[in-house]
Design a protein around this motif. Structure first.
Motif, PDB file in Angstrom:
ATOM      1  N   GLU A 117       0.923  -1.090  -0.392  1.00 48.39           N
ATOM      2  CA  GLU A 117      -0.241   0.504   0.185  1.00 48.39           C
ATOM      3  C   GLU A 117       1.041   1.238   0.116  1.00 48.39           C
ATOM      4  N   THR A 118       1.585   1.131   0.567  1.00 48.22           N
ATOM      5  CA  THR A 118       2.582   1.840   0.732  1.00 48.22           C
ATOM      6  C   THR A 118       3.717   2.799  -0.323  1.00 48.22           C
ATOM      7  N   GLY A 119       3.712   1.756  -1.708  1.00 53.36           N
ATOM      8  CA  GLY A 119       5.069   2.242  -2.245  1.00 53.36           C
ATOM      9  C   GLY A 119       6.067   0.570  -2.875  1.00 53.36           C
ATOM     10  N   PHE A 120       6.330   0.061  -2.039  1.00 52.47           N
ATOM     11  CA  PHE A 120       6.988  -1.291  -1.924  1.00 52.47           C
ATOM     12  C   PHE A 120       7.241  -1.624  -3.177  1.00 52.47           C
ATOM     13  N   SER A 121       8.094  -1.950  -4.018  1.00 53.29           N
ATOM     14  CA  SER A 121       7.853  -2.724  -5.276  1.00 53.29           C
ATOM     15  C   SER A 121       8.217  -4.458  -4.960  1.00 53.29           C
ATOM     16  N   SER A 122       8.977  -4.150  -3.990  1.00 55.73           N
ATOM     17  CA  SER A 122       9.213  -6.167  -3.794  1.00 55.73           C
ATOM     18  C   SER A 122       8.915  -6.424  -2.008  1.00 55.73           C
ATOM     19  N   PHE A 123       9.691  -8.330  -2.474  1.00 54.13           N
ATOM     20  CA  PHE A 123       9.545  -8.526  -1.192  1.00 54.13           C
ATOM     21  C   PHE A 123      10.011  -9.632  -0.807  1.00 54.13           C
ATOM     22  N   THR A 124      11.655  -9.741  -0.020  1.00 51.67           N
ATOM     23  CA  THR A 124      11.506 -10.501  -0.405  1.00 51.67           C
ATOM     24  C   THR A 124      11.912 -11.146   1.543  1.00 51.67           C
ATOM     25  N   VAL A 125      12.616 -12.731   1.026  1.00 51.65           N
ATOM     26  CA  VAL A 125      13.001 -13.616   2.879  1.00 51.65           C
ATOM     27  C   VAL A 125      13.864 -14.055   2.246  1.00 51.65           C
ATOM     28  N   MET A 126      14.412 -14.741   3.572  1.00 51.46           N
ATOM     29  CA  MET A 126      15.941 -15.241   3.194  1.00 51.46           C
ATOM     30  C   MET A 126      15.314 -16.836   3.270  1.00 51.46           C
ATOM     31  N   ASP A 127      16.552 -17.120   2.374  1.00 49.81           N
ATOM     32  CA  ASP A 127      16.291 -19.153   2.324  1.00 49.81           C
ATOM     33  C   ASP A 127      17.427 -19.241   3.297  1.00 49.81           C
ATOM     34  N   THR A 145       7.632 -21.929   0.249  1.00 51.74           N
ATOM     35  CA  THR A 145       6.246 -21.846   1.938  1.00 51.74           C
ATOM     36  C   THR A 145       5.559 -20.010   1.482  1.00 51.74           C
ATOM     37  N   THR A 146       6.833 -19.717   1.955  1.00 53.32           N
ATOM     38  CA  THR A 146       6.385 -18.375   2.678  1.00 53.32           C
ATOM     39  C   THR A 146       5.446 -17.486   1.857  1.00 53.32           C
ATOM     40  N   LEU A 147       6.857 -17.368   0.314  1.00 50.92           N
ATOM     41  CA  LEU A 147       6.580 -16.543  -0.512  1.00 50.92           C
ATOM     42  C   LEU A 147       4.993 -17.024  -1.657  1.00 50.92           C
ATOM     43  N   GLY A 148       4.344 -18.734  -1.075  1.00 52.66           N
ATOM     44  CA  GLY A 148       3.362 -19.350  -2.155  1.00 52.66           C
ATOM     45  C   GLY A 148       2.454 -17.885  -0.555  1.00 52.66           C
ATOM     46  N   TYR A 149       2.545 -18.215   0.436  1.00 53.31           N
ATOM     47  CA  TYR A 149       1.512 -17.382   1.229  1.00 53.31           C
ATOM     48  C   TYR A 149       1.841 -15.819   1.192  1.00 53.31           C
ATOM     49  N   LEU A 150       2.618 -15.522   0.865  1.00 51.97           N
ATOM     50  CA  LEU A 150       2.259 -13.858   0.357  1.00 51.97           C
ATOM     51  C   LEU A 150       2.043 -14.026  -0.299  1.00 51.97           C
ATOM     52  N   ALA A 151       1.994 -14.584  -1.922  1.00 56.81           N
ATOM     53  CA  ALA A 151       1.441 -14.687  -3.097  1.00 56.81           C
ATOM     54  C   ALA A 151      -0.349 -14.108  -3.006  1.00 56.81           C
ATOM     55  N   ALA A 152      -0.695 -14.996  -1.972  1.00 58.89           N
ATOM     56  CA  ALA A 152      -1.730 -15.237  -2.107  1.00 58.89           C
ATOM     57  C   ALA A 152      -2.928 -13.942  -1.483  1.00 58.89           C
ATOM     58  N   ILE A 153      -1.681 -12.747  -0.379  1.00 54.67           N
ATOM     59  CA  ILE A 153      -2.465 -11.950   0.148  1.00 54.67           C
ATOM     60  C   ILE A 153      -1.793 -10.924  -0.009  1.00 54.67           C
ATOM     61  N   THR A 154      -1.231 -10.627  -0.900  1.00 51.65           N
ATOM     62  CA  THR A 154      -0.181  -9.532  -2.085  1.00 51.65           C
ATOM     63  C   THR A 154      -0.974  -9.069  -3.695  1.00 51.65           C
ATOM     64  N   GLU A 155      -1.123  -8.214  -4.449  1.00 50.16           N
ATOM     65  CA  GLU A 155      -0.995  -7.939  -5.861  1.00 50.16           C
ATOM     66  C   GLU A 155      -0.274  -7.341  -7.384  1.00 50.16           C
ATOM     67  N   ARG A 156       0.600  -6.579  -6.012  1.00 45.36           N
ATOM     68  CA  ARG A 156       1.857  -5.994  -7.196  1.00 45.36           C
ATOM     69  C   ARG A 156       3.092  -6.398  -7.125  1.00 45.36           C
ATOM     70  N   MET A 157       3.444  -6.295  -5.860  1.00 45.68           N
ATOM     71  CA  MET A 157       5.282  -6.878  -5.593  1.00 45.68           C
ATOM     72  C   MET A 157       5.520  -7.733  -5.851  1.00 45.68           C
ATOM     73  N   THR A 158       6.816  -7.703  -6.583  1.00 47.67           N
ATOM     74  CA  THR A 158       7.456  -8.677  -6.872  1.00 47.67           C
ATOM     75  C   THR A 158       8.044  -9.542  -5.904  1.00 47.67           C
ATOM     76  N   LEU A 159       7.764 -10.882  -5.854  1.00 45.21           N
ATOM     77  CA  LEU A 159       8.255 -11.901  -4.764  1.00 45.21           C
ATOM     78  C   LEU A 159       9.748 -12.469  -4.749  1.00 45.21           C
ATOM     79  N   THR A 204       6.020 -22.430 -10.061  1.00 46.71           N
ATOM     80  CA  THR A 204       4.819 -21.941  -9.131  1.00 46.71           C
ATOM     81  C   THR A 204       4.883 -21.051  -8.801  1.00 46.71           C
ATOM     82  N   LEU A 205       5.275 -20.683  -8.369  1.00 47.96           N
ATOM     83  CA  LEU A 205       5.431 -18.784  -7.694  1.00 47.96           C
ATOM     84  C   LEU A 205       4.662 -18.272  -9.055  1.00 47.96           C
ATOM     85  N   ASP A 206       5.697 -18.420  -9.691  1.00 48.80           N
ATOM     86  CA  ASP A 206       5.437 -17.021 -10.378  1.00 48.80           C
ATOM     87  C   ASP A 206       4.140 -16.796 -11.196  1.00 48.80           C
ATOM     88  N   VAL A 207       2.886 -18.241 -11.499  1.00 53.30           N
ATOM     89  CA  VAL A 207       1.455 -18.563 -12.032  1.00 53.30           C
ATOM     90  C   VAL A 207       1.108 -18.644 -10.760  1.00 53.30           C
TER      91      VAL A 207
END
Length: 289
Positions: A32-42, A63-77, A98-101
């Motif tokens: 919502e506030t303008g971030f274009s990407s969201f990353t987590v550690m491996d 697994t975490t990124l799959g969760y984030l894919a379902a609750i965000t709409e715009r950011m690169t993951l 799979t994450l991309d699709v």
């Protein structure tokens, strides 16, 4: 220049039941506030640093990124970055596809040579010499690119042999999810970035250091016949964003002048509080055009 949030710590708040809602609230607020990407550690164990221990909470990254894919709409993951030793390259290509699709074309493959030997030994992941890790990293890059091409045939490498590289469905992002190589190693990492990557990631430990790393990348690009400007330069800033906002904004601007296309920040307190304060005190002062 774009802004990324690197969510590296699951210890605040401390209750395990609070991890998912805190992660979700942070991600939604970041978007919502303008971030274009969201990353987590491996990682599977938290890194051992002066401020963190292996006994702290850590989640599996994809697994975490799959969760984030379902609750965000715009950011690169993506992961910053995927450890090459943790997954068979063919399986990794399928995971990122799979994450991309499922995210609508928002996956990014961050990839590195992996380094946390305590974690690898704990999980039974083979611990191999550094030179071999880089050989495996290059083969993994080649395998992922083959999976994401029209070539469905076998792959024969020194470390990996695949009977076929069929990938159905293909990623939504074309020609493929962007590949980011993380690290500033001047002999191998940045050479691989020049040869294969769409983006690099450098630790933002100072303007002079980052400028030098970009110069090394450019020399590798010249040697590879690669257009340096086609590689996105991302910088993970180590300076706390909220401790001295003026200094942080000035340093971010310097990275932008060097050609950085994305800066990434790391929460140093409750992640929701951090994101709210960043939106109020820092983002309005950054040039995110």
């Amino acid at each position: 220049m774009r802004l990324g949030l690197h969510y590296w710590n699951y210890s605040t708040p401390a209750e395990p039941a609070a991890i998912a809602p805190t992660l979700a609230q942070t991600a939604r607020l970041a978007e919502e506030t303008g971030f274009s990407s969201f990353t987590v550690m491996d990682h599977y164990l938290q890194m051992q640093t002066p401020t963190s221990t292996a006994e702290e909470p850590m989640l599996e990254g994809y697994t975490t990124l799959g969760y984030l894919a379902a609750i965000t709409e715009r950011m690169t993951l993506g992961l910053l970055v995927t450890g090459v030793m943790y997954r068979n390259p063919g399986v990794l290509a399928k995971i990122v596809t799979t994450l991309d699709v499922l995210s609508g074309g928002r996956a990014r493959l961050g990839l590195g040579a992996s380094w946390y030997e305590r974690e690898q030994a704990a999980l039974g992941v083979p611990v191999v010499p550094v030179a071999e890790r880089f050989e495996r990293l290059e083969e993994t890059l080649r395998i992922c690119l083959q999976f994401w091409s029209d070539e469905n045939g076998p792959f024969e490498g020194k470390h990996y042999q695949l009977a076929e590289t069929l990938c159905v469905p293909a990623p939504l992002r074309q020609p493929h999810p962007p590949i980011l190589i993380g690290g500033g190693g001047e002999q191998k990492t940045l050479r691989l970035a020049a040869r294969y990557a769409d983006a690099c990631n450098i630790f933002g430990v100072g303007v002079d250091t980052v400028a030098h790393k970009f110069d090394v990348l450019k020399r590798h690009c010249d040697a590879e016949g690669r257009d340096y400007d086609t590689i996105a330069k991302t910088v993970l800033m180590t300076r706390p964003a909220l401790s001295d906002v003026d200094a942080f904004v000035a340093e971010a601007a310097e990275y932008g002048r060097l050609g950085a296309t994305e800066i990434q920040v790391m929460p140093d307190r409750h992640p929701v509080e951090f994101t709210e304060e960043l939106a109020e005190r820092v983002i309005p002062r950054l040039d995110l055009s």
